[in-house]
Design a protein around this motif. Structure first.
Motif, short mmCIF file in Angstrom:
data_model
loop_
_atom_site.label_atom_id
_atom_site.label_comp_id
_atom_site.label_asym_id
_atom_site.label_seq_id
_atom_site.Cartn_x
_atom_site.Cartn_y
_atom_site.Cartn_z
N ARG A 196 0.79 -1.45 0.00
CA ARG A 196 -0.24 0.18 0.37
C ARG A 196 0.71 1.43 -0.33
O ARG A 196 0.77 1.83 -0.22
CB ARG A 196 -0.51 0.23 1.54
N ALA A 197 1.99 0.98 0.82
CA ALA A 197 2.77 2.00 0.70
C ALA A 197 3.28 2.59 -1.09
O ALA A 197 3.53 3.84 -1.07
CB ALA A 197 4.34 1.97 1.97
N ALA A 198 3.69 1.37 -1.42
CA ALA A 198 4.57 1.59 -2.15
C ALA A 198 2.99 2.32 -3.48
O ALA A 198 3.98 2.64 -4.32
CB ALA A 198 4.50 0.49 -2.79
N THR A 199 2.73 1.56 -3.95
CA THR A 199 0.88 2.10 -4.27
C THR A 199 0.59 4.30 -4.02
O THR A 199 0.96 4.72 -5.39
CB THR A 199 -0.49 1.66 -4.14
N LYS A 200 0.99 4.32 -2.58
CA LYS A 200 0.91 5.85 -3.01
C LYS A 200 2.29 6.08 -2.79
O LYS A 200 1.77 7.39 -2.13
CB LYS A 200 0.67 5.96 -1.10
N GLY A 201 2.95 6.04 -3.40
CA GLY A 201 4.45 6.65 -3.28
C GLY A 201 5.33 7.50 -2.45
O GLY A 201 6.17 7.44 -2.61
N VAL A 202 5.03 6.63 -0.96
CA VAL A 202 5.78 6.56 0.05
C VAL A 202 6.53 5.85 0.43
O VAL A 202 8.27 6.40 0.08
CB VAL A 202 4.91 6.28 1.27
N VAL A 203 7.19 4.48 -1.00
CA VAL A 203 7.94 4.20 -0.76
C VAL A 203 8.57 3.60 -2.41
O VAL A 203 7.60 3.29 -2.57
CB VAL A 203 8.25 2.92 -0.07
N HIS A 204 9.22 3.01 -3.32
CA HIS A 204 9.55 2.65 -4.08
C HIS A 204 9.05 1.02 -4.97
O HIS A 204 9.19 0.74 -3.51
CB HIS A 204 11.12 2.71 -5.20
N LYS A 205 7.97 1.20 -5.34
CA LYS A 205 7.90 -0.47 -5.65
C LYS A 205 9.16 -1.68 -5.30
O LYS A 205 8.60 -2.56 -4.92
CB LYS A 205 6.82 -0.32 -7.56
N ASN A 206 9.48 -1.47 -6.50
CA ASN A 206 10.60 -2.45 -6.02
C ASN A 206 11.84 -2.79 -4.57
O ASN A 206 11.50 -3.65 -4.02
CB ASN A 206 12.05 -1.93 -7.04
N THR A 207 11.45 -1.52 -4.31
CA THR A 207 12.11 -1.35 -2.19
C THR A 207 11.20 -1.84 -1.89
O THR A 207 11.39 -3.49 -0.43
CB THR A 207 12.09 0.32 -1.47
N ALA A 208 9.55 -1.63 -1.66
CA ALA A 208 8.63 -3.03 -0.88
C ALA A 208 8.74 -4.17 -1.69
O ALA A 208 8.86 -4.64 -0.66
CB ALA A 208 6.65 -2.14 -1.43
N SER A 209 9.11 -4.40 -2.95
CA SER A 209 8.90 -5.95 -3.64
C SER A 209 10.11 -6.49 -2.50
O SER A 209 9.88 -8.01 -2.10
CB SER A 209 9.12 -6.01 -4.79
N ARG A 210 11.43 -5.70 -2.42
CA ARG A 210 12.43 -6.06 -1.76
C ARG A 210 12.37 -6.42 -0.59
O ARG A 210 12.19 -7.68 0.06
CB ARG A 210 13.49 -5.17 -2.66
N LYS A 211 12.10 -5.82 -0.01
CA LYS A 211 11.42 -6.15 1.46
C LYS A 211 10.69 -6.70 2.01
O LYS A 211 10.62 -7.98 2.73
CB LYS A 211 11.11 -4.97 2.24
N VAL A 212 9.25 -7.04 1.49
CA VAL A 212 8.83 -8.81 1.25
C VAL A 212 8.92 -9.90 1.03
O VAL A 212 8.96 -10.91 1.75
CB VAL A 212 7.17 -7.82 0.29
N SER A 213 10.19 -9.75 -0.02
CA SER A 213 10.20 -10.73 -0.47
C SER A 213 11.66 -11.13 0.09
O SER A 213 11.70 -12.68 0.79
CB SER A 213 11.57 -10.63 -1.80
N ARG A 214 12.14 -10.39 1.11
CA ARG A 214 13.53 -10.95 2.06
C ARG A 214 12.77 -11.52 3.60
O ARG A 214 12.65 -12.03 4.38
CB ARG A 214 14.67 -9.67 2.75
N LEU A 215 11.78 -10.33 4.26
CA LEU A 215 11.11 -10.95 4.93
C LEU A 215 10.40 -12.19 4.66
O LEU A 215 10.59 -13.30 5.73
CB LEU A 215 9.90 -9.93 5.07
N ALA A 216 10.06 -12.39 3.77
CA ALA A 216 9.05 -13.69 3.75
C ALA A 216 10.52 -14.73 3.43
O ALA A 216 9.92 -16.22 4.00
CB ALA A 216 8.36 -13.88 1.90
N GLN A 217 11.10 -14.52 2.95
CA GLN A 217 12.77 -15.57 2.92
C GLN A 217 13.30 -15.87 3.87
O GLN A 217 13.18 -17.08 4.63
CB GLN A 217 13.94 -15.24 2.09
N ARG A 218 12.79 -15.40 5.05
CA ARG A 218 13.02 -15.09 6.19
C ARG A 218 12.08 -15.64 7.52
O ARG A 218 12.85 -17.09 8.46
CB ARG A 218 13.53 -14.23 7.37
#
Length: 88
Positions: free
Chosen positions: A60-82
């Motif tokens: 949602r933050a990526a959609t609203k432009g608070v963080v970049h889309k790739n940054t949000a995806s990277r964070k989600v990916s790394r958290l999911a991996q952990r």
């Protein structure tokens, strides 16, 4: 200092938008921290639940432009991996 009425209005809008973005960024950090704490504690169930809440908040933050889309995806990916490695 803004001189024209349109510049004054723009200043007000920028301040309002900055406050909203700050609130959104803070929410994202809180939810990510909850996942991090659950991972550090080794609590799989809590980590999975916290991740389920954090992921939509990040996107949602990526959609609203608070963080970049790739940054949000990277964070989600790394958290999911952990979270996944914790359960393995």
């Amino acid at each position: 200092m803004a001189n024209t009425s349109s510049a004054k209005k723009a200043t007000r809008k920028i301040a309002r938008r900055a406050a909203v973005n700050k609130n959104r960024r803070s929410r994202v950090r809180t939810y990510v921290r909850n996942v991090e704490e659950a991972l550090a504690a080794g609590d799989k169930a809590a980590a999975v639940e916290a991740f389920k809440v954090a992921e939509p908040e990040l996107m949602r933050a990526a959609t609203k432009g608070v963080v970049h889309k790739n940054t949000a995806s990277r964070k989600v990916s790394r958290l999911a991996q952990r979270v996944k490695t914790l359960s393995a």
